[in-house]
Design an enzyme around this catalytic site. Structure first.
Site, mmCIF file in Angstrom:
data_model
loop_
_atom_site.group_PDB
_atom_site.id
_atom_site.type_symbol
_atom_site.label_atom_id
_atom_site.label_comp_id
_atom_site.label_asym_id
_atom_site.label_seq_id
_atom_site.Cartn_x
_atom_site.Cartn_y
_atom_site.Cartn_z
ATOM 1 N N HIS A 168 21.658 21.056 -36.917
ATOM 2 C CA HIS A 168 22.193 19.994 -36.064
ATOM 3 C C HIS A 168 22.101 20.376 -34.586
ATOM 4 C CE1 HIS A 168 25.287 16.818 -35.058
ATOM 5 N NE2 HIS A 168 25.511 17.666 -34.056
ATOM 6 N N GLU A 169 22.585 21.550 -34.245
ATOM 7 C CA GLU A 169 22.613 21.947 -32.836
ATOM 8 C C GLU A 169 21.213 22.157 -32.275
ATOM 9 O OE1 GLU A 169 25.196 21.551 -31.224
ATOM 10 O OE2 GLU A 169 26.663 21.452 -32.853
ATOM 11 N N HIS A 173 19.836 19.052 -30.945
ATOM 12 C CA HIS A 173 20.186 18.769 -29.543
ATOM 13 C C HIS A 173 19.252 19.534 -28.605
ATOM 14 C CE1 HIS A 173 23.658 16.443 -30.529
ATOM 15 N NE2 HIS A 173 24.386 17.445 -30.980
#
Length: 290
Positions: free
Chosen positions: A206-207, A210
């Site tokens: 997920h990170e 980003h």
């Protein structure tokens, strides 16, 4: 660039129903709530730049043009920052590191993106392990160029956060923004960690999304351009658990993208990035990283 501390209040406000129990003395973290990501909201300037990327992606799609690159590999550096030389203090084993890398590569492999782990280092520092002195820590540990991914596995990020990262941007090598770049991840979220149900490596996936330029799927809610990706259905708010059939924007096409890595569902619920998100990752990579 807006930093993690500026976003904490807003994050907790949007997840006010969250109940997170962290018995620190046992080194165990039990998360009975929605995922909490500390990545700051994108700035207006970043959103404007992302909108330009979207316009180019739409034009390429209409023209029938394939993405410019067949694929790319990201040189990656892992930094384990622990409070002690024990797994309960965040001192991850080599097996846990290897498992996290395998999960990360498996998630991005369908999009011809891979991560080459150049090195891993271990540091015991109680201040850094509590996410203190972020810039000093990163200036001491960061390696490589702006095209290289640095992941910091931290023992305790505070406020129930599982991780945070920084969006790609136009930065100068050696500047503070250059050093801030990268992802801070709760150590116990890696495969085999104790942050159930977020202990299968999904937080790093997920990170890193980003870091690749992706917003949350619920960015912007049901109105406007949402996450500035055309094929992720609109979503009014972050999902938790794995709520099959959830549809918080019934007047928009598609049910909520609960299986998308950029939502807030559990690791076991995570399954995919979309073709539009893939296009964004390639756009951001060529615009900012290479």
């Amino acid at each position: 660039m807006f930093f993690k501390a500026l976003a904490t209040t807003a994050l907790l406000a949007c997840s006010a129903s969250a109940h997170i129990m962290i018995p620190r003395e046992l080194g165990v973290r039990e998360f009975n709530a929605t995922r909490l990501c500390g990545t700051p909201e994108p700035s207006e300037a970043h959103i404007e730049a992302t909108n330009h990327l979207l316009a180019k992606e739409r034009a390429s799609r209409i023209a029938g043009e394939l993405r410019a690159q067949a694929g790319f590999t990201v040189n990656t550096y892992f930094h384990v920052v622990a409070a002690s030389r024990s797994t309960s203090g965040g001192y991850l084993t080599q097996a846990m590191i290897d498992d996290q890398l395998e999960v990360l590569n498996a998630a991005y492999a369908p999009h011809s993106i891979s991560f080459n782990l150049v090195s891993t280092d271990w540091t015991v520092n109680t201040n850094w392990a509590a996410d203190g002195s972020e810039l000093a820590m990163k200036k001491a540990l960061r390696k490589g160029t702006y095209a290289d991914l640095n992941v910091y596995f931290i023992n305790d990020l505070g406020d129930g956060l599982l991780g945070y990262c920084y969006f790609p941007d136009n930065v100068s090598s050696g500047s503070n923004d250059f050093y801030y770049d990268g992802c801070s991840i709760l150590a116990q979220s890696v495969p085999g960690g104790t942050a159930s149900p977020y202990n299968e490596g999904g937080t790093t996936i997920h990170e890193v999304g980003h870091w690749m330029g992706l917003y949350h799927t619920f960015q912007g809610g049901c109105t406007g351009s949402g996450d500035y990706v055309d094929d992720t259905p609109a979503e009014a708010s972050a999902a938790s658990g794995c709520p099959t059939g959830r549809d918080t924007c019934p007047n928009q096409a598609g049910a909520d993208p609960i299986h998308n890595y950029m939502d807030y569902t559990t690791d076991a619920c995570y399954e995919e990035f979309t073709a539009g998100q893939e296009a964004r990752m390639y756009s951001a990579w060529s615009t900012y990283r290479t």
